[in-house]
Design a protein around this motif. Structure first.
Motif, PDB file in Angstrom:
ATOM      1  N   ASP A   1       0.830  -1.212   0.000  1.00  5.54           N
ATOM      2  CA  ASP A   1       0.000   0.000   0.000  1.00  5.54           C
ATOM      3  C   ASP A   1       0.858   1.254   0.000  1.00  5.54           C
ATOM      4  OD1 ASP A   1      -2.202  -1.638   0.072  1.00  5.54           O
ATOM      5  OD2 ASP A   1      -2.660  -1.294   2.196  1.00  5.54           O
ATOM      6  N   THR A   2       1.925   1.235   0.795  1.00  3.33           N
ATOM      7  CA  THR A   2       2.822   2.387   0.876  1.00  3.33           C
ATOM      8  C   THR A   2       3.524   2.626  -0.452  1.00  3.33           C
ATOM      9  OG1 THR A   2       3.170   1.989   3.234  1.00  3.33           O
ATOM     10  CG2 THR A   2       4.786   3.374   2.127  1.00  3.33           C
TER      11      THR A   2
ATOM     12  N   ALA B   1       1.918   6.902  -6.661  1.00  2.00           N
ATOM     13  CA  ALA B   1       0.867   7.841  -7.052  1.00  2.00           C
ATOM     14  C   ALA B   1       1.266   9.271  -6.706  1.00  2.00           C
ATOM     15  CB  ALA B   1      -0.450   7.476  -6.367  1.00  2.00           C
ATOM     16  N   ALA B   2       1.885   9.459  -5.544  1.00  5.13           N
ATOM     17  CA  ALA B   2       2.316  10.793  -5.134  1.00  5.13           C
ATOM     18  C   ALA B   2       3.423  11.304  -6.053  1.00  5.13           C
ATOM     19  CB  ALA B   2       2.792  10.779  -3.685  1.00  5.13           C
ATOM     20  N   ALA B   3       4.343  10.435  -6.441  1.00  6.93           N
ATOM     21  CA  ALA B   3       5.428  10.830  -7.339  1.00  6.93           C
ATOM     22  C   ALA B   3       4.868  11.237  -8.703  1.00  6.93           C
ATOM     23  CB  ALA B   3       6.444   9.695  -7.487  1.00  6.93           C
TER      24      ALA B   3
ATOM     25  N   TYR C   1       2.317  17.980 -11.549  1.00  8.06           N
ATOM     26  CA  TYR C   1       2.286  19.329 -10.992  1.00  8.06           C
ATOM     27  C   TYR C   1       3.475  20.150 -11.491  1.00  8.06           C
ATOM     28  CZ  TYR C   1       2.774  23.089  -7.612  1.00  8.06           C
ATOM     29  OH  TYR C   1       2.933  24.314  -7.030  1.00  8.06           O
ATOM     30  N   MET C   2       4.665  19.537 -11.503  1.00 11.31           N
ATOM     31  CA  MET C   2       5.863  20.255 -11.938  1.00 11.31           C
ATOM     32  C   MET C   2       5.778  20.624 -13.414  1.00 11.31           C
ATOM     33  SD  MET C   2       7.576  20.853  -9.292  1.00 11.31           S
ATOM     34  CE  MET C   2       9.064  21.509 -10.017  1.00 11.31           C
TER      35      MET C   2
END
Length: 85
Positions: free
Chosen positions: A37-38, A44-46, A52-53
């Motif tokens: 899960d981590t 997903a966060a990366a 975003y960048m």
């Protein structure tokens, strides 16, 4: 079982029938699930960060170009004003 407020507390004897090894297997399984899960959340966060960048760079480039054009328009207007006076 242990007597508590009129009800018999049986706990988790069924799960404990395998003893320490059974408990360690459960812990290992829970850890593997948590790790998976981590890792998925980190991926997903990366990906969200990369999107975003990219969007931020596009936005900055667009704003920089707009400022550049506005400065050119201002310089042109000021030059015209100098000619007119």
């Amino acid at each position: 079982g242990m007597q508590t407020f009129g009800e018999v507390e049986k706990g988790q004897q069924d799960e404990a029938q395998y003893g320490v090894l059974g408990l360690l297997e459960i812990i290992l399984s829970d850890f593997a699930n948590l790790e998976a899960d981590t890792n998925a959340a980190e991926a997903a966060a990366a990906e969200a960060y990369e999107r975003y960048m990219v969007e931020s760079k596009r936005s900055k480039a667009s704003m920089s170009k707009e400022i550049e054009l506005n400065n050119a328009d201002q310089a042109t207007a000021e030059a015209k004003l100098q000619e007119d006076t």
